[in-house]
Design an enzyme around this catalytic site. Sequence first.
Site: not given
Lengths: 346, 275
Positions: A1-3
């Site tokens: 779950m990168c940002g």
Amino acid sequence: MCGLAGILNRYGKRISGNKIITMANMMEPRYDGRGGGFAAYGIYPQHRDCYALHIYFDNEDAKELTEEFLKEHVLIVKDEEIPTRKIKEIPKRYITWRYFVEVPEKFKNNEHDYMISVVMGINDGIEGAYVISSGKNMGVFKATGMPRDVARLFKVEKYKGYLWLAHGRFPTNTPGWWGGAHPFNILDWSVVHNGEISSYGTNMRYLEMHGYKCRLLTDTEVVAYLFDLLVRRHRLPYELAAVALTPPFWKHIEKMPPEKKKLYTYIRMTYAPAMLNGPFAIIVANSTTMIGLNDRIKLRPLVTAKDDEFTYIASEEAAIREVAPNIEELFAPKAGVPVIAKLEVD
Amino acid sequence: MNVDSSILDIIRAKKLIERRDIAPRIREEGDFVVVDAKGLHYRILNEVVYELAEKYKKIKLINVNGQRYIADGLRGDYYIEIHGTAGDDLGAFMNGPEIVVYGNVQDGAGNTMNAGKIIVHGNATDILGHSMRGGVIYVEGDVGYRVGVHMKEYKDQVPIIVAGGTAGDFLGEYMAGGRIIILGLKRRFTSEIVGDWIAAGIHGGAIYIRDSIEEDRLGYGAKIAEFTEEDKKYLAKILEEYCRTFGYDLNKILEHEFTKIVPESHRPYGKMYTD
């Protein structure tokens, strides 16, 4: 779950790294501390005409070999250490150096491709040397750590740029190492990415036919090279490059007016191996443009908004709101439809 | 990875709300307790909410910006008001509370909620009402992709999502029960009231869309059913509270054409291994 986060001052006004650092920090629950990074455009005005090579070295030997290679192929105008702070959160694993270089006169008519072959020559040919960025008047700063710590490590707040990208990583498929952190860059292009490129194998083989070498052990790399190939070399407008990368479904192309249908069919057929598959959201930038793009069925979040001066793109609304209290309407771009923000000055 | 000192703080402090740095953020206002959430880490904010819920029924959170998991798993008849942008998974697994948001909600609001109400005076994004089991979600504006994915129902436990604006692709994907109603009253960025692949994989429940929808917009397993007087009566009942909440004219809404979308079969794969 990168940002992901991106910010462009459409009038080319340079701002410190603080805004993008704040945006990245707002999405910290998305990261696991195994990759953070920033791309900054406009940070080296005193060397604006040189290619700024940010290179990480495993050791002095790799640095020496690289410098020999560079002296042979380009003119080094200036070189210096990329300044860092000593911080306990990120032990410094690499020698971080930057070189401001010019292409020799006899290669000037094809200098972009020439520089790509120099970058590929180092990444592919010299053990323990990694070119992290290679554009003009820009640079990438990245490492294994939370974005807030990577920013402290490289003193990111001290640089001034008009276009910034940030990334916090939660690696799932490929190793978390300094070179595997985002942004990925080649010449003017930088990419930050959340998700995975399931079509990596197909894309990589296609790119290797065109002289690109994928050596950074991660899928995101292909996005940077695809933009370089499609937009710089094949001169597709951004909108059509997006059609090649995330084309509409055939059932939608079928229903288009005849001219559009013909164009979209050609693009899809010509660039079939460039199509990006898998769940992703990306922000791509070059020195004049920032583009946000989702996969074809929108399996990752992305929102955008603008105010008088800036255009913002991020994985979460909160990241934009924190730095931009006066935004006009905020919205989530549709699947496969790019958001394109351009610099309004030269 | 760094150990977040705030986790340690939570473990150390018996009552977070009595801590010197937190207490000044909390005040009583009529029968509300108000918390200033500005810059507060989501873990701290949520612990504060749970602690306050031991004493108060009405909780107001101001300056919220992206804190996730607010009111998750909360049980009982609480009234929670949120001012700002609520972060991911607002009200997940909750059982009973009413949450009113003055602002937008990020992804996954109402995830697997069992009972209660989420009212959004703004827009919502993807996977709103994911796996919802009961209760209602009312959104004034637009909703994102995969809204109501895997909603389900059991006997009189029928979850409902109503949106006043538009919805993205895969509305009601793998839906196993419940009702989704999309009104398309405001269409900010698109003329399409909903996206493509409507109700892909649906095998229970129903979707009402306030417009005409062509058959080829449906996903696999969905079909268009006749919109009957019964349906209209049902919508009149369901939308009464929605219209009251956002000030819409119920009669005007019901004058318009609706399309009803239902599963082709309740057991689409019943014969998968026997044919």
